[in-house]
Design an enzyme around this catalytic site. Structure first.
Site, PDB file in Angstrom:
ATOM      1  N   GLY A   1      14.489  20.668   0.921  1.00 36.46           N
ATOM      2  CA  GLY A   1      14.587  19.225   1.087  1.00 36.46           C
ATOM      3  C   GLY A   1      13.480  18.456   0.378  1.00 36.46           C
TER       4      GLY A   1
ATOM      5  N   GLU B   1       0.831  -1.219   0.000  1.00 33.60           N
ATOM      6  CA  GLU B   1       0.000   0.000   0.000  1.00 33.60           C
ATOM      7  C   GLU B   1       0.863   1.266   0.000  1.00 33.60           C
ATOM      8  OE1 GLU B   1      -3.815   0.320   0.233  1.00 33.60           O
ATOM      9  OE2 GLU B   1      -2.797   2.012  -0.667  1.00 33.60           O
TER      10      GLU B   1
ATOM     11  N   LYS C   1       5.290   4.432 -10.061  1.00 35.21           N
ATOM     12  CA  LYS C   1       4.032   4.288  -9.318  1.00 35.21           C
ATOM     13  C   LYS C   1       2.880   3.947 -10.264  1.00 35.21           C
ATOM     14  CE  LYS C   1       5.696   7.365  -5.683  1.00 35.21           C
ATOM     15  NZ  LYS C   1       5.855   8.794  -5.327  1.00 35.21           N
TER      16      LYS C   1
ATOM     17  N   VAL D   1       2.617   3.485  -3.403  1.00 34.50           N
ATOM     18  CA  VAL D   1       1.992   4.540  -4.208  1.00 34.50           C
ATOM     19  C   VAL D   1       1.177   5.447  -3.290  1.00 34.50           C
ATOM     20  CG1 VAL D   1       0.432   5.082  -6.105  1.00 34.50           C
ATOM     21  CG2 VAL D   1       1.757   2.961  -6.166  1.00 34.50           C
TER      22      VAL D   1
END
Lengths: 437, 437
Positions: free
Chosen positions: A188, A130, A206, A133
């Protein structure tokens, strides 16, 4: 029934540390829901200090994978190391040892998914992913279970937070691609080498995972057509606003006539589309099903705790299956034939055969007859024009923006080749697909 | 393993007809995913012609529930009759006969949920109800499974399509409540007696179900505080716009310090909140979890096929459990003690103890000192004011709108009682809670 489910945690970096924290903080609640205590027996981590800093007792930290694989008490292996080679080897070993596996590893699943799903089935284990993605957003399990009665027609995902943050900034502040990239790196949100994010590779991985589940097929990273956002300029964003569009990096999967198309590219969508207001680092997956109609799943696509939320959800599912004696409950092997699978071989559509609307920005000589010449090329290639904007002149050069009606990609490409060769055309500045109208 | 799972369908109205159609249309796909053929053996429906029109063969239609309950071949009973008494009796019978039950019946679950969940567990059956909240939107299973590692802190739901359609119209067109109600009735979005929708009762039933799952407790309809949208005027909508808010009927559940608050009322939310762009008949449920952060589930909250999508997803889940021999896989009974449950008794917070920001619209005499007099009442009751708008004068009457900072409901109510009694105050025109900032 078992009263304690022991797990082995591979990796104690950002996500691994998050998993440790969530399991510790919500231990009592999880125990009540599962009917068993879920405990981490071993943590594989070379950087012992990092694991200790996350709260892991030193004595359960190991650097030897066999301490986990060979321990029959460990029923679930959680892989949050990342990367392909080593992680893949460890998952192989765990599944072969009959342990259920939970992983967040999109890179690995996008290339070796098929092999790993089959290995899990052959060993009657769960392989749950799970978190691979959409971070914390529930999307894999809803597709596999809640929406299992649907034929999924299309998925449109904003599945990369870095690029969504950058495009949101460009839209809100009119900044250039370079400026927002530098800012994302400073915050970042983008890495020093941002290629995987900005060129759409992360989104493509994905999409391969999502499309495999949604279309009941095996789609791998190599099947996905990919364009990144580095070619998007402040000028395109401006035109998008004028046209009532927003630019998003979309991962798009569709199934038509048994063929699958999978593509990642910058996309203009109408401002009132539900995906248009998904901003900053948020992710969302928009799904069209034949019964469901339209639905959208929205949330945080990355981060320590959101990703850990998805991983722990999978651990709980795997634990429930172990307790009930049904690991690998939702499998894909047909009940009556060995070697048979619920997955179908489906053809991947050539990019040239896909259909979309197109935004095309051209620089042309500002002289009579230019508009007509270009329009006639479009006409000859069966490209029907929905709107034209011409207003900025830079000396003798005029900028013209075209938006087409829905047309086949190969017709657009043919038309653009001819247009680029016209003596009156200075350059084809950008081409962006339009979806969701 | 079984090769065919037979179901009994109770009711063949809008949703029942949809379930029949989806099972027929996607039969091959479903068979591949489940590893067994799912077929409807019997349909209970008094209006035989209606069922035949939906495509049901006449010979499987019955008017006797015992044809389904007493048939050992039927493993799953799908209840889409609606209503409380008869549906409840049928579900009781089915569970006692060891059949798994799938239902879309929010009215029943909101009042008898606890009893029915326990009956299902005692008989080792599934009782699944994804369709009872949010139509086609996956929300129950994500809460029970994907987010099971979280402590859910709050849910905010737009769970009634009729009122969301009406409020969207009022916002976009400046129309009055009466006008949009008449239009919604003409379009079939609102019933002739619209009470259950417009007074928030339907949303309260759904909230009772959601809160029970989210907070691992037993919340029933009677626990929910309810206000409808009939008091919302075009004037309030105008002020909301000026304040950068949108008015939505929200079903709100929160857990703080082990106490649960559940309330349905018109709510002002910031225009950039994800729920603010959920328009027309669409539904969405926004969830906050301690690991997850924020997530939202969006889609069609009603309709033949979207609701059938959720029902068929549940049928597939129940079938998978039957095939693996684990009906009632996700239960709530502790593994070691009879009579023990994973659900906890949690106190429902008094409405007076809940906290929110408040929009307050007053009509006052237009004379010096009025503002000061009211402000001092707020101050004495520890109500801190965030903003004030005064600009419309109607003769000697002025309208003043106040927005407070977060404050306890009982302090607001006390302040309003005093304010309403002031000789300078003509009326307290409206009070609307503000959330989501």
């Amino acid at each position: 029934m078992e009263r304690e489910i022991k797990i082995g945690l591979l990796g104690c970096g950002t996500v691994g540390g998050g998993v440790w924290k969530v399991l510790a903080k919500n231990r009592d609640n999880i125990q009540k829901k599962v009917g068993a205590d879920i405990t981490v027996k071993r943590v594989l981590e070379r950087d012992k200090e990092k694991a200790v800093a996350a709260g892991v007792p030193a004595e359960i930290i190991t650097t030897d994978i066999n301490d986990i694989i060979d321990d029959p008490e460990i029923k679930i292996v959680v892989e949050v190391i990342g990367g392909i080679e080593v992680a893949g080897e460890f998952i192989h070993k765990a599944l072969k040892a009959g342990k259920s596996v939970v992983t967040a590893n999109k890179d690995l699943l996008a290339v070796q998914g098929r092999e790993l799903y089959e290995l899990a089935e052959a060993n009657n284990c769960d392989l749950l992913f799970e978190a691979s993605v959409g971070g914390g957003i529930p999307i894999i399990r809803p597709l596999k279970e809640c929406l299992a009665g649907n034929k999924i027609e299309a998925i449109y995902g904003i599945v990369n937070g870095t690029t969504n943050y950058m495009l949101t900034k460009m839209t809100n502040e009119g900044s250039s691609y370079k400026e927002v990239l530098a800012e994302a790196q400073a915050k970042g949100y983008a890495e020093a080498d941002p290629t995987s994010d900005v060129e759409g590779l992360d989104a493509a991985r994905k999409l391969a995972i999502l499309a495999s589940i949604a279309f009941n097929a095996r789609v791998s990273f190599d099947d996905v057509y990919v364009e990144g956002i580095s070619k998007i300029t402040a000028r395109d964003i401006e035109y998008a606003k004028e046209l009532n569009f927003v630019v998003k990096l979309l991962a798009i999967g569709k199934e038509t006539d048994g063929k699958i198309e999978v593509r990642v590219h910058p996309t203009m969508i109408p401002v009132n589309h539900p995906l248009a207001s998904v901003n900053d680092v948020f992710n969302a997956i928009f799904v069209k099903g034949d019964a469901l109609g339209e639905a959208m799943f929205y949330g945080r696509g990355a981060g320590e705790l959101p990703t850990a939320s998805a991983v722990v959800g999978d651990i709980i599912d795997a634990a429930r299956n172990i307790i009930k004696g049904v690991p690998g409950r939702i499998g894909c092997t047909c009940f009556d034939r060995a070697g048979c699978s619920c997955f179908e071989k489906k053809q991947i559509k050539d990019m040239g055969e896909t259909q979309a609307k197109y935004y095309i920005r051209l620089k042309v000589l500002d002289r009579p007859g230019v508009l007509a010449a270009i329009a006639s090329v479009f006409g000859n290639q069966e490209v029907s024009v929905a709107s034209v904007i011409q207003k900025r002149n830079i000396g003798k050069i005029a900028e013209i923006v075209w938006v087409t009606h829905e047309v086949m990609e190969k017709n657009i490409q043919d038309a653009l080749k001819i247009i680029a060769g016209l003596s009156i055309v200075e350059e084809v500045s950008n081409v962006i697909r339009v979806e969701g109208e």
